[in-house]
Design an enzyme around this catalytic site. Structure first.
Site, PDB file in Angstrom:
ATOM      1  N   THR A  28     -37.848  -8.764 -10.596  1.00 28.00           N
ATOM      2  CA  THR A  28     -39.117  -8.847  -9.867  1.00 28.00           C
ATOM      3  C   THR A  28     -39.096 -10.067  -8.958  1.00 28.00           C
ATOM      4  OG1 THR A  28     -40.174 -10.163 -11.611  1.00 28.00           O
ATOM      5  CG2 THR A  28     -40.422  -7.756 -11.729  1.00 28.00           C
ATOM      6  N   ASN A  30     -40.734 -12.868  -7.086  1.00 29.78           N
ATOM      7  CA  ASN A  30     -42.005 -13.583  -7.272  1.00 29.78           C
ATOM      8  C   ASN A  30     -42.451 -14.259  -5.978  1.00 29.78           C
ATOM      9  OD1 ASN A  30     -40.742 -13.245  -9.942  1.00 29.78           O
ATOM     10  ND2 ASN A  30     -42.443 -14.498 -10.680  1.00 29.78           N
ATOM     11  N   GLU A  80     -45.599 -10.119  -8.687  1.00 30.52           N
ATOM     12  CA  GLU A  80     -44.159  -9.850  -8.737  1.00 30.52           C
ATOM     13  C   GLU A  80     -43.873  -8.440  -8.242  1.00 30.52           C
ATOM     14  OE1 GLU A  80     -42.427 -10.825 -12.503  1.00 30.52           O
ATOM     15  OE2 GLU A  80     -43.914 -12.367 -12.953  1.00 30.52           O
ATOM     16  N   ILE A  83     -38.586  -3.984  -6.144  1.00 23.67           N
ATOM     17  CA  ILE A  83     -38.259  -3.075  -5.058  1.00 23.67           C
ATOM     18  C   ILE A  83     -37.349  -1.980  -5.601  1.00 23.67           C
ATOM     19  CG2 ILE A  83     -37.269  -2.874  -2.740  1.00 23.67           C
ATOM     20  CD1 ILE A  83     -37.865  -5.868  -2.358  1.00 23.67           C
ATOM     21  N   HIS A  85     -34.771  -0.215  -5.048  1.00 22.60           N
ATOM     22  CA  HIS A  85     -33.564  -0.193  -4.212  1.00 22.60           C
ATOM     23  C   HIS A  85     -32.562  -1.132  -4.874  1.00 22.60           C
ATOM     24  CE1 HIS A  85     -31.084  -0.048  -0.588  1.00 22.60           C
ATOM     25  NE2 HIS A  85     -30.958  -1.362  -0.683  1.00 22.60           N
ATOM     26  N   TYR A  92     -33.582 -14.854  -2.867  1.00 24.91           N
ATOM     27  CA  TYR A  92     -34.472 -16.016  -2.987  1.00 24.91           C
ATOM     28  C   TYR A  92     -34.559 -16.728  -1.636  1.00 24.91           C
ATOM     29  CZ  TYR A  92     -34.156 -15.601  -8.083  1.00 24.91           C
ATOM     30  OH  TYR A  92     -34.234 -15.157  -9.370  1.00 24.91           O
ATOM     31  N   ARG A 105     -52.019   1.329 -13.258  1.00 30.89           N
ATOM     32  CA  ARG A 105     -52.576   1.135 -14.612  1.00 30.89           C
ATOM     33  C   ARG A 105     -52.874  -0.344 -14.850  1.00 30.89           C
ATOM     34  NH1 ARG A 105     -48.740  -1.372 -17.795  1.00 30.89           N
ATOM     35  NH2 ARG A 105     -46.564  -1.035 -17.214  1.00 30.89           N
ATOM     36  N   LYS A 108     -50.732  -4.134 -20.039  1.00 32.40           N
ATOM     37  CA  LYS A 108     -50.761  -3.732 -21.449  1.00 32.40           C
ATOM     38  C   LYS A 108     -49.811  -4.603 -22.244  1.00 32.40           C
ATOM     39  CE  LYS A 108     -50.161   0.843 -20.583  1.00 32.40           C
ATOM     40  NZ  LYS A 108     -49.907   2.264 -20.777  1.00 32.40           N
ATOM     41  N   PHE A 110     -46.979  -4.384 -25.300  1.00 30.35           N
ATOM     42  CA  PHE A 110     -46.131  -3.346 -25.872  1.00 30.35           C
ATOM     43  C   PHE A 110     -45.550  -3.810 -27.200  1.00 30.35           C
ATOM     44  CE2 PHE A 110     -46.334  -2.411 -21.377  1.00 30.35           C
ATOM     45  CZ  PHE A 110     -46.584  -1.054 -21.393  1.00 30.35           C
TER      46      PHE A 110
HETATM   47  P1  ADP Z   1     -37.101 -14.605 -11.458  1.00 30.07           P
HETATM   48  O1  ADP Z   1     -37.645 -14.989 -12.799  1.00 30.07           O
HETATM   49  O2  ADP Z   1     -36.472 -15.766 -10.707  1.00 30.07           O
HETATM   50  O3  ADP Z   1     -38.125 -13.887 -10.614  1.00 30.07           O
HETATM   51  P2  ADP Z   1     -35.861 -12.003 -11.938  1.00 30.07           P
HETATM   52  O4  ADP Z   1     -34.997 -11.681 -13.111  1.00 30.07           O
HETATM   53  O5  ADP Z   1     -37.255 -11.427 -11.916  1.00 30.07           O
HETATM   54  O6  ADP Z   1     -35.899 -13.584 -11.781  1.00 30.07           O
HETATM   55  O7  ADP Z   1     -35.070 -11.550 -10.621  1.00 30.07           O
HETATM   56  C1  ADP Z   1     -35.721 -11.628  -9.374  1.00 30.07           C
HETATM   57  C2  ADP Z   1     -34.776 -11.824  -8.198  1.00 30.07           C
HETATM   58  O8  ADP Z   1     -33.793 -10.779  -8.172  1.00 30.07           O
HETATM   59  C3  ADP Z   1     -35.522 -11.717  -6.887  1.00 30.07           C
HETATM   60  O9  ADP Z   1     -36.093 -12.968  -6.490  1.00 30.07           O
HETATM   61  C4  ADP Z   1     -34.428 -11.247  -5.925  1.00 30.07           C
HETATM   62  O10 ADP Z   1     -33.782 -12.372  -5.346  1.00 30.07           O
HETATM   63  C5  ADP Z   1     -33.456 -10.492  -6.829  1.00 30.07           C
HETATM   64  N1  ADP Z   1     -33.500  -9.021  -6.689  1.00 30.07           N
HETATM   65  C6  ADP Z   1     -32.392  -8.241  -6.586  1.00 30.07           C
HETATM   66  N2  ADP Z   1     -32.712  -6.945  -6.507  1.00 30.07           N
HETATM   67  C7  ADP Z   1     -34.076  -6.888  -6.553  1.00 30.07           C
HETATM   68  C8  ADP Z   1     -35.011  -5.780  -6.489  1.00 30.07           C
HETATM   69  N3  ADP Z   1     -34.585  -4.498  -6.388  1.00 30.07           N
HETATM   70  N4  ADP Z   1     -36.338  -6.066  -6.556  1.00 30.07           N
HETATM   71  C9  ADP Z   1     -36.746  -7.359  -6.683  1.00 30.07           C
HETATM   72  N5  ADP Z   1     -35.917  -8.427  -6.736  1.00 30.07           N
HETATM   73  C10 ADP Z   1     -34.576  -8.210  -6.676  1.00 30.07           C
HETATM   74 MG    MG Z   2     -39.297 -12.233 -11.318  1.00 30.90          MG
END
Ligand code: ADP
Ligand code: MG
Length: 155
Positions: A28, A30, A80, A83, A85, A92, A105, A108, A110
């Site tokens: 996700t 952020n 958060e 995407i 894809h 970042y 929704r 929740k 879990f």
């Molecule tokens: P964080 O705690 O730093 O947010 P995450 O495990 O949530 O770490 O991973 C998020 C990062 O992964 C994003 O900031 C982005 O750079 C990378 N990323 C790669 N693919 C995706 C995707 N499909 N959707 C969102 N973020 C992605």
């Molecule tokens: Mg994240």
């Protein structure tokens, strides 16, 4: 929940709290605290769907979570975007543009990690179905996602 929608938002992708979303196969991206604070204060927490674009890249389907941030003892929201894809690299520091279109929704709790992951998989399937509807597809082409052609970014 729908009162503020569609909601357009753009901001830098920052480091999250390392809750291991990526390890679950659901990274996700952020937004910074500043961008989160620019959201309508009374927007409902929960899971939403919409469109997202990194930098000047392609526009993809996304699911979005607006929730309370346990890292800050639940006094601050986090926003958060997952995407839908597969990216070759992390992004970042890049600018993420999103349009939030619909509510799926509420938040929740879990009982297990498996239950959490399958709920998210269902959210993703719901987002994909919704975004294929003509009224939602048209927002994918919105000018918001594209700088005017031939206009250099720095001028
Ligand atoms: P964080 O705690 O730093 O947010 P995450 O495990 O949530 O770490 O991973 C998020 C990062 O992964 C994003 O900031 C982005 O750079 C990378 N990323 C790669 N693919 C995706 C995707 N499909 N959707 C969102 N973020 C992605
Ligand atoms: Mg994240």
């Amino acid at each position: 929940a729908m009162r503020h929608l569609p909601y357009f938002c753009r901001g830098e992708v920052v480091k999250g709290f390392g809750r291991g979303s990526k390890e679950l196969g659901i990274p996700t991206a952020n937004f910074s605290e500043q961008v989160v604070e620019s959201f309508p204060a009374d927007i409902s927490t929960g899971i939403y769907y919409g469109w997202a674009c990194v930098g000047n890249g392609d526009v993809h389907k996304m699911v979005l979570s607006i929730g309370w941030n346990p890292f800050y003892k639940n006094i601050k929201k986090s926003v958060e975007t997952h995407i839908i894809h597969t990216f070759k690299e992390d992004f970042y520091g890049e600018i993420l543009s999103i349009v939030v279109i619909g509510y799926i929704r509420p938040e929740k709790n879990f009982d297990s990690l498996e239950a959490l992951i399958s709920a998210i998989q269902e959210d993703i399937e719901e987002a994909k179905r919704q975004l294929d509807l003509p009224e939602h597809l048209k927002l994918k082409e919105d000018n918001f996602f594209h700088l005017p052609e031939g206009k250099p970014v720095n001028h």
